[in-house]
Design a protein around this motif. Structure first.
Motif, PDB file in Angstrom:
ATOM      1  N   ASP A   4       2.615  12.304  -0.677  1.00 26.70           N
ATOM      2  CA  ASP A   4       1.703  13.003  -1.587  1.00 26.70           C
ATOM      3  C   ASP A   4       1.947  14.508  -1.579  1.00 26.70           C
ATOM      4  O   ASP A   4       1.924  15.157  -2.628  1.00 26.70           O
ATOM      5  N   ALA A   5       2.183  15.074  -0.396  1.00 24.96           N
ATOM      6  CA  ALA A   5       2.442  16.506  -0.292  1.00 24.96           C
ATOM      7  C   ALA A   5       3.757  16.865  -0.987  1.00 24.96           C
ATOM      8  O   ALA A   5       3.841  17.902  -1.664  1.00 24.96           O
ATOM      9  N   PHE A   6       4.775  16.025  -0.852  1.00 29.08           N
ATOM     10  CA  PHE A   6       6.047  16.296  -1.517  1.00 29.08           C
ATOM     11  C   PHE A   6       5.885  16.242  -3.036  1.00 29.08           C
ATOM     12  O   PHE A   6       6.385  17.118  -3.747  1.00 29.08           O
ATOM     13  N   THR A   7       5.169  15.256  -3.514  1.00 29.50           N
ATOM     14  CA  THR A   7       4.918  15.139  -4.954  1.00 29.50           C
ATOM     15  C   THR A   7       4.121  16.338  -5.461  1.00 29.50           C
ATOM     16  O   THR A   7       4.394  16.870  -6.541  1.00 29.50           O
ATOM     17  N   ARG A   8       3.160  16.786  -4.665  1.00 29.71           N
ATOM     18  CA  ARG A   8       2.371  17.978  -5.023  1.00 29.71           C
ATOM     19  C   ARG A   8       3.266  19.219  -5.064  1.00 29.71           C
ATOM     20  O   ARG A   8       3.140  20.065  -5.951  1.00 29.71           O
ATOM     21  N   LEU A  10       6.458  19.289  -5.816  1.00 31.27           N
ATOM     22  CA  LEU A  10       7.217  19.223  -7.067  1.00 31.27           C
ATOM     23  C   LEU A  10       6.381  19.735  -8.239  1.00 31.27           C
ATOM     24  O   LEU A  10       6.865  20.522  -9.059  1.00 31.27           O
ATOM     25  N   ALA A  11       5.135  19.318  -8.306  1.00 32.30           N
ATOM     26  CA  ALA A  11       4.238  19.761  -9.385  1.00 32.30           C
ATOM     27  C   ALA A  11       4.001  21.265  -9.296  1.00 32.30           C
ATOM     28  O   ALA A  11       3.996  21.963 -10.325  1.00 32.30           O
ATOM     29  N   ASP A  12       3.819  21.780  -8.082  1.00 34.70           N
ATOM     30  CA  ASP A  12       3.595  23.220  -7.906  1.00 34.70           C
ATOM     31  C   ASP A  12       4.824  24.025  -8.324  1.00 34.70           C
ATOM     32  O   ASP A  12       4.695  25.098  -8.932  1.00 34.70           O
ATOM     33  N   CYS A  25      14.548  20.773  -8.973  1.00 33.78           N
ATOM     34  CA  CYS A  25      13.977  21.029  -7.652  1.00 33.78           C
ATOM     35  C   CYS A  25      14.887  20.485  -6.564  1.00 33.78           C
ATOM     36  O   CYS A  25      15.065  21.117  -5.515  1.00 33.78           O
ATOM     37  N   ALA A  26      15.490  19.330  -6.806  1.00 40.54           N
ATOM     38  CA  ALA A  26      16.439  18.756  -5.851  1.00 40.54           C
ATOM     39  C   ALA A  26      17.626  19.690  -5.666  1.00 40.54           C
ATOM     40  O   ALA A  26      18.050  19.953  -4.534  1.00 40.54           O
ATOM     41  N   LEU A  50       9.625  22.876   5.401  1.00 41.89           N
ATOM     42  CA  LEU A  50       9.747  24.336   5.511  1.00 41.89           C
ATOM     43  C   LEU A  50      10.573  24.906   4.364  1.00 41.89           C
ATOM     44  O   LEU A  50      10.245  25.958   3.804  1.00 41.89           O
ATOM     45  N   ALA A  51      11.641  24.213   3.995  1.00 38.83           N
ATOM     46  CA  ALA A  51      12.460  24.659   2.869  1.00 38.83           C
ATOM     47  C   ALA A  51      11.658  24.623   1.570  1.00 38.83           C
ATOM     48  O   ALA A  51      11.774  25.534   0.741  1.00 38.83           O
ATOM     49  N   CYS A  52      10.832  23.598   1.411  1.00 37.09           N
ATOM     50  CA  CYS A  52       9.972  23.510   0.220  1.00 37.09           C
ATOM     51  C   CYS A  52       9.027  24.712   0.154  1.00 37.09           C
ATOM     52  O   CYS A  52       8.874  25.338  -0.891  1.00 37.09           O
TER      53      CYS A  52
END
Length: 63
Positions: A4-8, A10-12, A25-26, A50-52
């Motif tokens: 969920d955090a990763f998907t969020r 991407l949206a951010d 993003c990838a 951390l990279a995100c």
């Protein structure tokens, strides 16, 4: 990083105008589009998280 955090993230990234698509993003993360699909399902490790954060906050590489 949870799925969920990763998907969020991407949206951010998209809402901030930093990435127009999951594939972009990838590319910014230096991973494949297939890896993004996997991270949406399984989450990501701490280094990727951390990279995100660094990408979202427009941090320059440490030198």
């Amino acid at each position: 990083m949870t799925p969920d955090a990763f998907t969020r993230w991407l949206a951010d990234m998209k809402s901030a105008g930093l990435g127009r698509s999951d594939a972009e993003c990838a590319r910014l993360l230096g991973i494949s589009a297939n890896s993004v699909v996997d991270m949406k399902k399984r989450g990501a490790d701490v280094r990727t998280a951390l990279a995100c954060r660094a990408l979202l906050h427009r941090l320059e590489p440490y030198s």
